[in-house]
Scaffold this motif. Structure first.
Motif, PDB file in Angstrom:
ATOM      1  N   ILE A   1       5.921 -68.960 -12.009  1.00 47.11           N
ATOM      2  CA  ILE A   1       6.996 -69.927 -12.210  1.00 47.11           C
ATOM      3  C   ILE A   1       7.410 -69.996 -13.684  1.00 47.11           C
ATOM      4  O   ILE A   1       8.600 -69.922 -14.019  1.00 47.11           O
ATOM      5  N   LEU A   2       6.433 -70.148 -14.572  1.00 50.29           N
ATOM      6  CA  LEU A   2       6.724 -70.366 -15.986  1.00 50.29           C
ATOM      7  C   LEU A   2       6.952 -69.069 -16.760  1.00 50.29           C
ATOM      8  O   LEU A   2       7.809 -69.008 -17.645  1.00 50.29           O
ATOM      9  N   GLY A   3       6.173 -68.052 -16.418  1.00 53.62           N
ATOM     10  CA  GLY A   3       6.230 -66.810 -17.184  1.00 53.62           C
ATOM     11  C   GLY A   3       7.572 -66.117 -17.116  1.00 53.62           C
ATOM     12  O   GLY A   3       8.065 -65.589 -18.120  1.00 53.62           O
ATOM     13  N   LYS A   4       8.183 -66.116 -15.934  1.00 55.51           N
ATOM     14  CA  LYS A   4       9.480 -65.459 -15.784  1.00 55.51           C
ATOM     15  C   LYS A   4      10.523 -66.067 -16.715  1.00 55.51           C
ATOM     16  O   LYS A   4      11.313 -65.344 -17.339  1.00 55.51           O
ATOM     17  N   GLU A   5      10.527 -67.386 -16.819  1.00 57.09           N
ATOM     18  CA  GLU A   5      11.518 -68.063 -17.648  1.00 57.09           C
ATOM     19  C   GLU A   5      11.272 -67.806 -19.129  1.00 57.09           C
ATOM     20  O   GLU A   5      12.201 -67.538 -19.889  1.00 57.09           O
ATOM     21  N   LEU A   6      10.005 -67.888 -19.546  1.00 58.68           N
ATOM     22  CA  LEU A   6       9.717 -67.689 -20.964  1.00 58.68           C
ATOM     23  C   LEU A   6       9.937 -66.234 -21.380  1.00 58.68           C
ATOM     24  O   LEU A   6      10.359 -65.969 -22.511  1.00 58.68           O
ATOM     25  N   GLU A   7       9.665 -65.306 -20.482  1.00 55.60           N
ATOM     26  CA  GLU A   7       9.892 -63.895 -20.809  1.00 55.60           C
ATOM     27  C   GLU A   7      11.374 -63.622 -21.044  1.00 55.60           C
ATOM     28  O   GLU A   7      11.742 -62.827 -21.906  1.00 55.60           O
ATOM     29  N   ARG A   8      12.242 -64.278 -20.291  1.00 62.97           N
ATOM     30  CA  ARG A   8      13.680 -64.111 -20.505  1.00 62.97           C
ATOM     31  C   ARG A   8      14.128 -64.734 -21.824  1.00 62.97           C
ATOM     32  O   ARG A   8      15.093 -64.285 -22.434  1.00 62.97           O
ATOM     33  N   VAL A   9      13.427 -65.776 -22.253  1.00 64.58           N
ATOM     34  CA  VAL A   9      13.784 -66.442 -23.506  1.00 64.58           C
ATOM     35  C   VAL A   9      13.311 -65.651 -24.717  1.00 64.58           C
ATOM     36  O   VAL A   9      14.046 -65.478 -25.692  1.00 64.58           O
ATOM     37  N   LEU A  10      12.077 -65.155 -24.663  1.00 67.38           N
ATOM     38  CA  LEU A  10      11.489 -64.474 -25.816  1.00 67.38           C
ATOM     39  C   LEU A  10      11.722 -62.972 -25.828  1.00 67.38           C
ATOM     40  O   LEU A  10      11.692 -62.346 -26.892  1.00 67.38           O
ATOM     41  N   GLY A  11      11.933 -62.384 -24.669  1.00 68.43           N
ATOM     42  CA  GLY A  11      11.976 -60.932 -24.599  1.00 68.43           C
ATOM     43  C   GLY A  11      10.597 -60.379 -24.287  1.00 68.43           C
ATOM     44  O   GLY A  11       9.577 -61.068 -24.444  1.00 68.43           O
ATOM     45  N   THR A  12      10.546 -59.141 -23.868  1.00 75.15           N
ATOM     46  CA  THR A  12       9.313 -58.549 -23.351  1.00 75.15           C
ATOM     47  C   THR A  12       8.164 -58.544 -24.357  1.00 75.15           C
ATOM     48  O   THR A  12       7.083 -59.064 -24.096  1.00 75.15           O
ATOM     49  N   ALA A  13       8.383 -57.960 -25.536  1.00 72.42           N
ATOM     50  CA  ALA A  13       7.295 -57.783 -26.507  1.00 72.42           C
ATOM     51  C   ALA A  13       6.801 -59.121 -27.042  1.00 72.42           C
ATOM     52  O   ALA A  13       5.590 -59.366 -27.125  1.00 72.42           O
ATOM     53  N   ARG A  14       7.716 -60.000 -27.401  1.00 73.48           N
ATOM     54  CA  ARG A  14       7.326 -61.283 -27.971  1.00 73.48           C
ATOM     55  C   ARG A  14       6.596 -62.143 -26.937  1.00 73.48           C
ATOM     56  O   ARG A  14       5.663 -62.881 -27.274  1.00 73.48           O
TER      57      ARG A  14
END
Length: 305
Positions: A162-175
């Protein structure tokens, strides 16, 4: 005896011709792109010279198709952390798959889904501070990919999904991957430094709490409503305090590191942003290593004493 005048190619090129779209109109103008003769009504001003209506329409169609591809892939846009928007949250899916695979291995070794803590992999990777102080430092990392029982795995992986998908879109893959791994390490180091030396601890909760802290900072940076995310954090911390089997220090350590890493990512100055982010990450990592080293020295003295 005189010879008839010779017409050069250049003179023929300048000779008026009929418009490609209006054969009844003579013109000396051409499209800068396709070089077909065109009357003033069939030409449009372009970046370079004038182009005919067909070439302008083709360029517009090509531009729209390119924008559609960029929009679909996400490569045409930058996140608030300065990264390209990933088309899919592959890191989140990979981390979930890795945790599930490790759990399946432990369950197969123990021949029991609910008592997988009896497996060899679990015994070698779970974090027991006193054991880690004997030189088995890798436990602060491997313990973040081990789960005790199916429910433990399901809760953590659902939260990560739930949370990881959203944060990955915000930060980008590497970050995003950097934040996850540092949060995992932060949770483990907090357990190593403050928990009971003989208590075994395992789970991705520290990393998940780091993702939760990252979501909090991202919402703050985007100036969105903070109430839901704060309520989730308070509720989870209350559960961590109320349930004795849950490692409060692991959750707090991951949460604090996730907040710090995400703040460094999204609030870094746009000028030399990558350098600022890398420097902040290096400082946080050095602080975690330093805290681990201090506690390692204390527990080592206790072990050998």
């Amino acid at each position: 005896m005189s010879e008839p005048p010779q017409h050069s190619d250049q003179a023929d090129a300048r000779a008026p011709r009929t418009c490609w779209w209006h054969p009844d109109r003579r013109t000396g103008l051409r499209c800068a792109r396709c070089e077909r003769p065109a009357c003033p009504d069939c030409l449009r001003e372009a970046t370079v010279g004038y182009q005919c209506v067909d070439c302008v329409a083709a360029a517009r169609k090509q531009h729209q198709a390119q924008r559609a591809r960029y929009r679909k892939s996400g490569f045409g846009y930058r996140t608030i952390a300065g990264a390209r928007v990933p088309s899919r949250p592959l890191v989140t899916y990979t981390l979930i798959a890795l945790n599930v695979v490790v759990f399946v291995i432990t369950a197969a070794q123990a021949q029991d889904v609910m008592r997988n803590f009896q497996s060899e992999v679990m015994n070698l990777g779970v974090l027991v501070p006193l054991v880690a102080a004997t030189g088995e430092w890798w436990r602060v990392i491997t313990s973040g990919f081990l789960h005790i029982g199916l429910l433990h795995l399901a809760v953590n992986m659902f939260a990560l999904w739930i949370l990881g998908k959203e944060l990955e879109r915000v930060l980008g893959t590497a970050r995003y991957l950097v934040l996850y791994l540092l949060s995992l390490l932060g949770g483990s180091v907090a357990v190593f430094a403050f928990s009971s030396p003989n208590t075994p601890v395992a789970g991705a909760s520290g990393a998940v709490y780091g993702v939760l802290g990252g979501i909090l900072i991202a919402v703050l940076r985007l100036r969105l409503n903070l109430t839901p995310i704060i309520a989730i954090i308070v509720l989870n911390l209350a559960i961590s305090i109320g349930v004795k089997q849950i490692s409060l220090f692991g959750h707090l350590g991951g949460l604090v590191v996730g907040v710090l890493v995400c703040a460094a990512m999204v609030y870094a100055p746009s000028r030399h942003r990558t350098g600022w982010q890398a420097g902040a990450v290096a400082i946080i990592l050095a602080a975690l290593i330093g805290a681990y080293a201090i506690r390692y020295a204390q527990l080592s003295a206790l072990v050998w004493y």
